[in-house]
Design a protein around this motif. Structure first.
Motif, PDB file in Angstrom:
ATOM      1  N   LEU A 190      39.391  36.416  29.387  1.00 29.52           N
ATOM      2  CA  LEU A 190      39.014  36.785  30.748  1.00 29.52           C
ATOM      3  C   LEU A 190      37.674  36.164  31.122  1.00 29.52           C
ATOM      4  O   LEU A 190      36.734  36.167  30.321  1.00 29.52           O
ATOM      5  CB  LEU A 190      38.940  38.313  30.860  1.00 29.52           C
ATOM      6  CG  LEU A 190      40.302  39.005  30.788  1.00 29.52           C
ATOM      7  CD1 LEU A 190      40.142  40.467  30.360  1.00 29.52           C
ATOM      8  CD2 LEU A 190      41.031  38.908  32.122  1.00 29.52           C
TER       9      LEU A 190
ATOM     10  N   SER B 139      52.056  48.645  42.242  1.00 30.34           N
ATOM     11  CA  SER B 139      53.219  48.508  41.356  1.00 30.34           C
ATOM     12  C   SER B 139      53.384  49.766  40.497  1.00 30.34           C
ATOM     13  O   SER B 139      54.503  50.247  40.281  1.00 30.34           O
ATOM     14  CB  SER B 139      53.105  47.251  40.484  1.00 30.34           C
ATOM     15  OG  SER B 139      52.124  47.414  39.480  1.00 30.34           O
TER      16      SER B 139
ATOM     17  N   GLN C 289      44.714  41.743  44.263  1.00 34.96           N
ATOM     18  CA  GLN C 289      45.439  41.788  42.996  1.00 34.96           C
ATOM     19  C   GLN C 289      45.332  43.168  42.331  1.00 34.96           C
ATOM     20  O   GLN C 289      46.294  43.654  41.750  1.00 34.96           O
ATOM     21  CB  GLN C 289      44.960  40.679  42.066  1.00 34.96           C
ATOM     22  CG  GLN C 289      45.316  39.280  42.583  1.00 34.96           C
ATOM     23  CD  GLN C 289      46.789  39.156  42.958  1.00 34.96           C
ATOM     24  OE1 GLN C 289      47.675  39.682  42.285  1.00 34.96           O
ATOM     25  NE2 GLN C 289      47.070  38.478  44.061  1.00 34.96           N
TER      26      GLN C 289
ATOM     27  N   VAL D 141      44.944  44.579  33.332  1.00 34.09           N
ATOM     28  CA  VAL D 141      45.561  43.465  32.592  1.00 34.09           C
ATOM     29  C   VAL D 141      46.956  43.866  32.132  1.00 34.09           C
ATOM     30  O   VAL D 141      47.924  43.111  32.270  1.00 34.09           O
ATOM     31  CB  VAL D 141      44.684  43.049  31.395  1.00 34.09           C
ATOM     32  CG1 VAL D 141      45.446  42.106  30.461  1.00 34.09           C
ATOM     33  CG2 VAL D 141      43.400  42.378  31.877  1.00 34.09           C
ATOM     34  N   ALA D 142      47.092  45.091  31.628  1.00 33.91           N
ATOM     35  CA  ALA D 142      48.392  45.552  31.135  1.00 33.91           C
ATOM     36  C   ALA D 142      49.428  45.613  32.255  1.00 33.91           C
ATOM     37  O   ALA D 142      50.624  45.456  32.032  1.00 33.91           O
ATOM     38  CB  ALA D 142      48.248  46.922  30.472  1.00 33.91           C
ATOM     39  N   GLN D 143      48.958  45.849  33.476  1.00 33.74           N
ATOM     40  CA  GLN D 143      49.883  45.904  34.616  1.00 33.74           C
ATOM     41  C   GLN D 143      50.321  44.525  35.094  1.00 33.74           C
ATOM     42  O   GLN D 143      51.174  44.405  35.962  1.00 33.74           O
ATOM     43  CB  GLN D 143      49.196  46.585  35.813  1.00 33.74           C
ATOM     44  CG  GLN D 143      48.983  48.063  35.673  1.00 33.74           C
ATOM     45  CD  GLN D 143      48.060  48.583  36.755  1.00 33.74           C
ATOM     46  OE1 GLN D 143      47.376  47.812  37.434  1.00 33.74           O
ATOM     47  NE2 GLN D 143      48.028  49.894  36.914  1.00 33.74           N
ATOM     48  N   GLY D 144      49.667  43.487  34.555  1.00 38.48           N
ATOM     49  CA  GLY D 144      50.009  42.138  35.003  1.00 38.48           C
ATOM     50  C   GLY D 144      49.134  41.637  36.132  1.00 38.48           C
ATOM     51  O   GLY D 144      49.536  40.752  36.886  1.00 38.48           O
ATOM     52  N   VAL D 145      47.929  42.168  36.246  1.00 38.92           N
ATOM     53  CA  VAL D 145      46.997  41.632  37.245  1.00 38.92           C
ATOM     54  C   VAL D 145      46.481  40.288  36.749  1.00 38.92           C
ATOM     55  O   VAL D 145      45.919  40.206  35.650  1.00 38.92           O
ATOM     56  CB  VAL D 145      45.815  42.611  37.481  1.00 38.92           C
ATOM     57  CG1 VAL D 145      44.735  41.955  38.318  1.00 38.92           C
ATOM     58  CG2 VAL D 145      46.310  43.891  38.141  1.00 38.92           C
ATOM     59  N   PRO D 146      46.688  39.229  37.519  1.00 38.84           N
ATOM     60  CA  PRO D 146      46.299  37.886  37.049  1.00 38.84           C
ATOM     61  C   PRO D 146      44.827  37.579  37.271  1.00 38.84           C
ATOM     62  O   PRO D 146      44.453  36.814  38.147  1.00 38.84           O
ATOM     63  CB  PRO D 146      47.194  36.960  37.891  1.00 38.84           C
ATOM     64  CG  PRO D 146      47.439  37.716  39.161  1.00 38.84           C
ATOM     65  CD  PRO D 146      47.354  39.182  38.828  1.00 38.84           C
ATOM     66  N   PHE D 147      43.967  38.168  36.449  1.00 39.26           N
ATOM     67  CA  PHE D 147      42.532  37.873  36.511  1.00 39.26           C
ATOM     68  C   PHE D 147      42.290  36.409  36.138  1.00 39.26           C
ATOM     69  O   PHE D 147      43.084  35.796  35.409  1.00 39.26           O
ATOM     70  CB  PHE D 147      41.774  38.731  35.499  1.00 39.26           C
ATOM     71  CG  PHE D 147      41.553  40.153  35.918  1.00 39.26           C
ATOM     72  CD1 PHE D 147      40.772  40.456  37.030  1.00 39.26           C
ATOM     73  CD2 PHE D 147      42.104  41.199  35.195  1.00 39.26           C
ATOM     74  CE1 PHE D 147      40.546  41.780  37.405  1.00 39.26           C
ATOM     75  CE2 PHE D 147      41.883  42.524  35.560  1.00 39.26           C
ATOM     76  CZ  PHE D 147      41.109  42.815  36.670  1.00 39.26           C
TER      77      PHE D 147
ATOM     78  N   ASP E   3      41.251  46.838  31.155  1.00 38.94           N
ATOM     79  CA  ASP E   3      42.377  46.856  30.222  1.00 38.94           C
ATOM     80  C   ASP E   3      43.653  47.300  30.945  1.00 38.94           C
ATOM     81  O   ASP E   3      44.720  46.709  30.789  1.00 38.94           O
ATOM     82  CB  ASP E   3      42.096  47.806  29.058  1.00 38.94           C
ATOM     83  CG  ASP E   3      40.834  47.421  28.291  1.00 38.94           C
ATOM     84  OD1 ASP E   3      40.441  46.229  28.377  1.00 38.94           O
ATOM     85  OD2 ASP E   3      40.239  48.288  27.625  1.00 38.94           O
ATOM     86  N   GLN E   4      43.508  48.373  31.731  1.00 39.19           N
ATOM     87  CA  GLN E   4      44.668  48.907  32.440  1.00 39.19           C
ATOM     88  C   GLN E   4      45.269  47.867  33.387  1.00 39.19           C
ATOM     89  O   GLN E   4      46.481  47.663  33.432  1.00 39.19           O
ATOM     90  CB  GLN E   4      44.246  50.164  33.225  1.00 39.19           C
ATOM     91  CG  GLN E   4      45.385  50.884  33.915  1.00 39.19           C
ATOM     92  CD  GLN E   4      46.404  51.408  32.920  1.00 39.19           C
ATOM     93  OE1 GLN E   4      46.061  51.771  31.800  1.00 39.19           O
ATOM     94  NE2 GLN E   4      47.670  51.406  33.322  1.00 39.19           N
TER      95      GLN E   4
ATOM     96  N   LEU F  99      47.605  45.482  44.347  1.00 40.71           N
ATOM     97  CA  LEU F  99      49.021  45.263  44.051  1.00 40.71           C
ATOM     98  C   LEU F  99      49.371  45.820  42.666  1.00 40.71           C
ATOM     99  O   LEU F  99      50.488  46.288  42.442  1.00 40.71           O
ATOM    100  CB  LEU F  99      49.377  43.781  44.172  1.00 40.71           C
ATOM    101  CG  LEU F  99      49.304  43.237  45.612  1.00 40.71           C
ATOM    102  CD1 LEU F  99      49.677  41.760  45.659  1.00 40.71           C
ATOM    103  CD2 LEU F  99      50.181  44.023  46.573  1.00 40.71           C
TER     104      LEU F  99
ATOM    105  N   TYR G 292      42.293  56.354  38.363  1.00 39.52           N
ATOM    106  CA  TYR G 292      42.972  56.235  37.065  1.00 39.52           C
ATOM    107  C   TYR G 292      42.398  57.186  36.019  1.00 39.52           C
ATOM    108  O   TYR G 292      43.125  57.767  35.224  1.00 39.52           O
ATOM    109  CB  TYR G 292      42.839  54.804  36.506  1.00 39.52           C
ATOM    110  CG  TYR G 292      43.727  53.751  37.133  1.00 39.52           C
ATOM    111  CD1 TYR G 292      45.090  53.973  37.328  1.00 39.52           C
ATOM    112  CD2 TYR G 292      43.195  52.503  37.491  1.00 39.52           C
ATOM    113  CE1 TYR G 292      45.901  52.984  37.878  1.00 39.52           C
ATOM    114  CE2 TYR G 292      44.006  51.516  38.039  1.00 39.52           C
ATOM    115  CZ  TYR G 292      45.356  51.759  38.233  1.00 39.52           C
ATOM    116  OH  TYR G 292      46.154  50.785  38.776  1.00 39.52           O
TER     117      TYR G 292
END
Lengths: 262, 645
Positions: free
Chosen positions: B142, B172, B165, B128-134, B125-126, B168, B456
């Motif tokens: 997903l 970020s 990813q 995805v929220a950061q914009g990791v392109p799974f 979840d974390q 990164l 995290y």
């Protein structure tokens, strides 16, 4: 092919420090295995220099599998050498021929000052990312990963932009030493994803501003960056950034309204 | 020394929840005054630094690379596990917990592993929220795949670049905190000493690798997220710079080292081609989902292939031995890494290897291409096939890959308690740098999960237990005598290395060390070989300190000096690993003692004597290390012999 080796002459840029004056030194290597990588060839050179009581050539490298972005080198006039889509660490000596003279220089750009020999300082890239290359979300705030569906096309395209390894080849290849491909790739990754929307316009403005402050040149659309990018990052990212930048400027920054790219 | 693992009491599934609700908190006003040093900026370090800074702590990060983004987590290919059960295939927190314990051959702590499985879902979840392109499916959800010996699809991925990813994403989050001045980032810096004040970790001496200068940094707590020590084998899938120095300095100061001999040999790597080779490249284990592993059934055929007289395609089905499918019909090509690696060694030792060195097996996609079509295979593994071709010059669509096991990951590391604190108060170890969650063998796609879980979701809570008692103290001044002494030690060591002026490069010693470790402390270990290795390591240690040649000067950009320093620590570590392997008289996971195997040649554990974590205490480079042990109590899981047949 198995036991073949090459005799090579290397013209290598040597420079003691950022302030020192640099020059080319010429070295000869008698037997470089064709299956060695370019960096392994440099290792052989350094072992030889150490044996001769000389100082080895400083160069950046780490993962040696084409993903960390640490290796650089301008080889025979090309960033990361002659192979398309390949970092220096993944370039193998079978692409050179016996008796060849290879010229090895650092990535050259005002925003990438030379530290020593072939190693340059690329921390300008970090500072650009710090200016806006993120989504504002604290640990623990996230909704379920599937709460917002993202079309496969957008996810794949965002991934393509996110594949940038931050090596700086785009800057080294550009006659203006522009960082537009690097910046636009990060901007695009977020522009293509719903998570990036709320801060999209601010991000574009602040990352471009940071890029300008670092002293990178302007983009004149020669496409040299895309041609030399080891990860095939497309110049379409630059078009996307330009559109976004224009709109963000006209609207005076702030948040975007949720359409996908602009 | 009594080891207190601080495992909370109560039902296993409730422990972490209860711990989180009762751990002492630090008020926002006090967090501002507390400083934390994080060494290493991979998945564990970057995620911890960002999360701690978000909470309000003042953080300093250190990495030897030129940017935090380059830490070797970036190279992880396959994926990250999480017990989301998105595929409705029966996954659960309990199942992930159980399989991790079992996969680790029952040498990990139940409470830690359960916590890991619990937080795994939040990691996705974390990110995805950061914009990791799974990777996603056509409906926008997903996507998952089955990975490395699991029967459920719980692995999230971003093509073959999942580590990149995720890193990164963490980078970020770190950048955001740097921009807010909550984090100060030091790049091209290496920790060369730990600073202790009144028995607590209070800072580090870091070397600026560009100027060569030593710097003093103080803090209320120090976190080591400095990765694993696979480079002790010289050839490994680790990055060239990956090293044990930060962890080793901590060990020398009294931090116990847990299970040092537990190393993971990954079955799908490119075989070594020659002496000049500097590293081995991993081919993602996901390839085993569709590729079939085989060698020629007859040794004569294998010899003909090695000599170039035969090609793989010349051999019909009747002359091929798909040895994993034959020996392990239930799991086939997807058996866990340790099992697959040993099986490859076995067939090669028996003369069936297919590379000129005799050390390689085929990984063949012919069937998969016939079944699924070239375009599907290309979509799944295109980038890996390209990479293979780039390195070897062979096209895997047409001729099978050649693979061989290589050192990939170290399950051992600094011993930590439930709170991830080492035996030194105020010193934490997270990610691969600690020993905690993978037992004697790590499952595929679990390293990313553990690194991010620690950074995290675990450390930001557990540090409160310690830091809440530190609010009355300012971080010590860097003028404190302890800092001067630590700096002097670091300086003396560098001068000593430079002064030897012998004939051999640090690299040549590193290679020699690697050969000893691989030969005697690699995939198969025996008491006799290990004892022999101790002698060899002692000679190597002496030679190193009498015949090393480091060119260049102090206080300058001198990578050779930095390398020599790392090799010096690796040699000491190698000795400890051999001690540990010698002491653990059983086989478990990646640790295979030839004296302890079942009649079928599988690893044989001795739970009655060895269901413990070995935690070693340092007594000097020539003195014998002293072993302490933490008994492993299994309340939930019933210990069985692992079987993948």
């Amino acid at each position: 092919m198995e036991n073949q080796s090459l005799r090579l002459k290397l013209r290598v840029w040597r420079q003691a420090s950022a302030q020192a004056k640099g020059n080319f030194e010429t070295y000869e290597l008698a037997a470089v295995p064709v299956h060695a990588s370019f960096l392994e060839m440099m290792d052989l050179l350094n072992e030889q220099l150490i044996r001769e009581g000389k100082e080895p050539v400083a160069f950046d490298h780490d993962c040696r599998e084409g993903i960390c972005g640490m290796c650089s080198m301008y080889i025979n006039g090309r960033a990361h050498g002659p192979q398309r889509g390949t970092t220096t660490c993944q370039l193998h000596m079978r692409h050179f021929h016996d008796g060849e003279t290879i010229t090895v220089e650092p990535f050259r750009a005002a925003a990438f000052p030379i530290l020593k020999d072939l190693a340059v300082n690329r921390s300008a890239f970090d500072r650009i990312q710090q200016a806006g290359g993120f989504v504002t979300v604290n640990t623990g705030n996230a909704p379920d990963g599937n709460a917002v569906p993202i079309s496969k096309i957008d996810a794949d395209e965002a991934f393509m932009s996110a594949a940038c390894i931050g090596c700086g080849a785009c800057v080294a290849a550009c006659k203006n030493a522009s960082a537009m491909l690097f910046v636009s790739a990060k901007v695009s990754q977020y522009a293509l994803l719903p998570q990036g929307q709320p801060e999209h316009r601010d991000r574009v403005l602040s990352m471009v501003e940071a890029m300008d402050l670092e002293g990178f040149g302007h983009c004149t659309n020669t496409g040299a960056c895309e041609a030399e990018c080891p990860k095939g990052i497309s110049v379409e990212n630059i078009s996307r950034l330009n559109r976004s930048y224009l709109i963000a400027q006209l609207s005076g920054g702030g948040t975007s309204t949720g359409t996908n790219t602009e | 020394m009594k080891l207190d693992s601080k495992i909370p009491s109560g039902p296993l599934a409730e422990r972490w929840k209860h711990y989180r609700s009762t751990v002492p908190l630090v008020s926002p006003a006090n967090k501002r005054k507390l400083e934390v040093i994080v060494v290493g900026t991979g998945l564990a370090g970057a995620s911890a630094a960002a999360s701690l800074a978000e909470l309000g702590y003042k953080v300093k990060t250190f990495c030897f690379q030129d940017s935090p983004r380059r830490a070797h987590s970036i190279a992880a290919q396959g994926g990250i596990n999480a017990a989301k059960n998105y595929q409705n295939d029966g996954d659960s927190v309990y199942r992930l917990f159980y399989e991790t314990i079992k996969g680790g051959d029952y040498r990990a702590r139940e409470a830690n592993v359960h916590r890991l499985a619990e937080v795994s879902a939040s990691i996705i979840d974390q990110c995805v929220a950061q914009g990791v392109p799974f990777a996603r499916d056509y409906g926008g959800m997903l996507d998952n795949r089955s990975f490395g010996g699991t029967q459920v699809s719980r692995t999230f991925y971003a093509r073959g670049q999942t580590g990149q990813q995720l890193l990164l994403g963490a980078y970020s989050a770190l950048n955001r905190q740097i921009s807010k001045n909550q984090v100060q980032s030091f790049t091209r810096h290496e920790m060369v000493e730990l600073v202790m004040v009144d028995g607590k970790a209070r800072g580090i001496i870091a070397k600026n690798l560009v100027t060569g200068e030593l710097e003093r940094h103080s803090a209320h707590a120090v976190v080591l997220a400095s990765g694993g020590y696979g480079n002790v084998f010289y050839l490994s899938t680790n990055a060239m710079g990956s090293n044990v120095t930060a962890a080793w300095k901590a060990h020398r100061h009294g931090a116990l080292f847990g299970n040092p001999c537990f190393t993971q040999i990954h079955p799908t790597c490119l075989p070594q081609a020659g002496e000049y080779q500097s590293k081995l490249t991993l081919m993602s284990e996901s390839l085993r989902n569709d590729g079939r592993v085989w060698v020629p059934s007859h040794a004569e055929d294998a010899q003909a292939i090695r000599e170039g007289r035969l090609k793989a395609s010349d051999l019909g089905e009747d002359r091929r031995d798909y040895y994993l499918e034959r020996k392990y019909p239930a799991f086939g090509n997807l058996v866990p890494r340790d099992v697959a690696s040993r099986a490859a060694k076995e067939v090669c030792d028996a003369g069936h290897g297919v590379a000129p060195t005799g050390l390689a097996v085929f990984l063949d996609f012919e069937d998969a291409i016939r079944r699924l079509g070239r375009s599907t295979i290309s979509a799944r593994y295109g980038n890996l096939f390209e990479m293979y071709e780039k390195i070897t010059g062979d096209n895997p669509y047409e001729t099978p890959m050649k693979i061989y096991p290589a050192v990939h990951y170290t399950m051992g590391g600094l011993w930590v308690d439930y709170e991830l604190m080492t035996t030194i108060p105020g010193l934490y170890a997270i990610g691969e740098a600690n020993f905690s969650d993978h037992g004697a063998n790590r499952l595929g796609a679990s390293a990313l999960m553990q690194g991010l879980a620690d950074g995290y979701f675990v450390l930001p809570y557990t540090m409160g237990a310690y830091l809440s008692n530190e609010i009355r103290h300012a971080a010590p001044s860097i003028d404190h005598p302890s800092f001067a002494q630590a700096e002097l030690r670091a300086l003396e060591l560098q001068n000593k290395l430079l002064a030897i002026q012998g004939k051999r490069s640090a690299e040549s010693f590193h290679r020699a060390l690697g050969k000893i470790m691989w030969e005697y402390c690699g995939m198969a270990r025996s008491a006799e070989g290990l004892r022999h290795a101790l002698g060899l390591l002692e000679s190597l240690h002496q030679e190193f300190w009498s015949d090393l040649l480091v060119p260049g000067a102090l206080n300058s950009y001198n990578p050779e000096l930095d390398k020599a320093h790392r090799v010096a620590d690796f040699i000491e570590l190698g000795r400890l690993m051999v001690w540990d392997a010698l002491t653990r008289e059983e086989s478990c996971g990646g640790h295979f003692r030839v004296e302890h195997q079942t009649p079928e040649g599988e690893a044989m554990r001795h739970d009655e004597n060895f269901a413990f974590v070995s935690a070693w205490e340092y007594h000097g480079p020539n003195a014998d290390p002293v072993m302490h042990s933490e008994a492993l109590n299994f309340e939930e899981v019933h210990l069985t012999q692992r079987s993948y047949k």
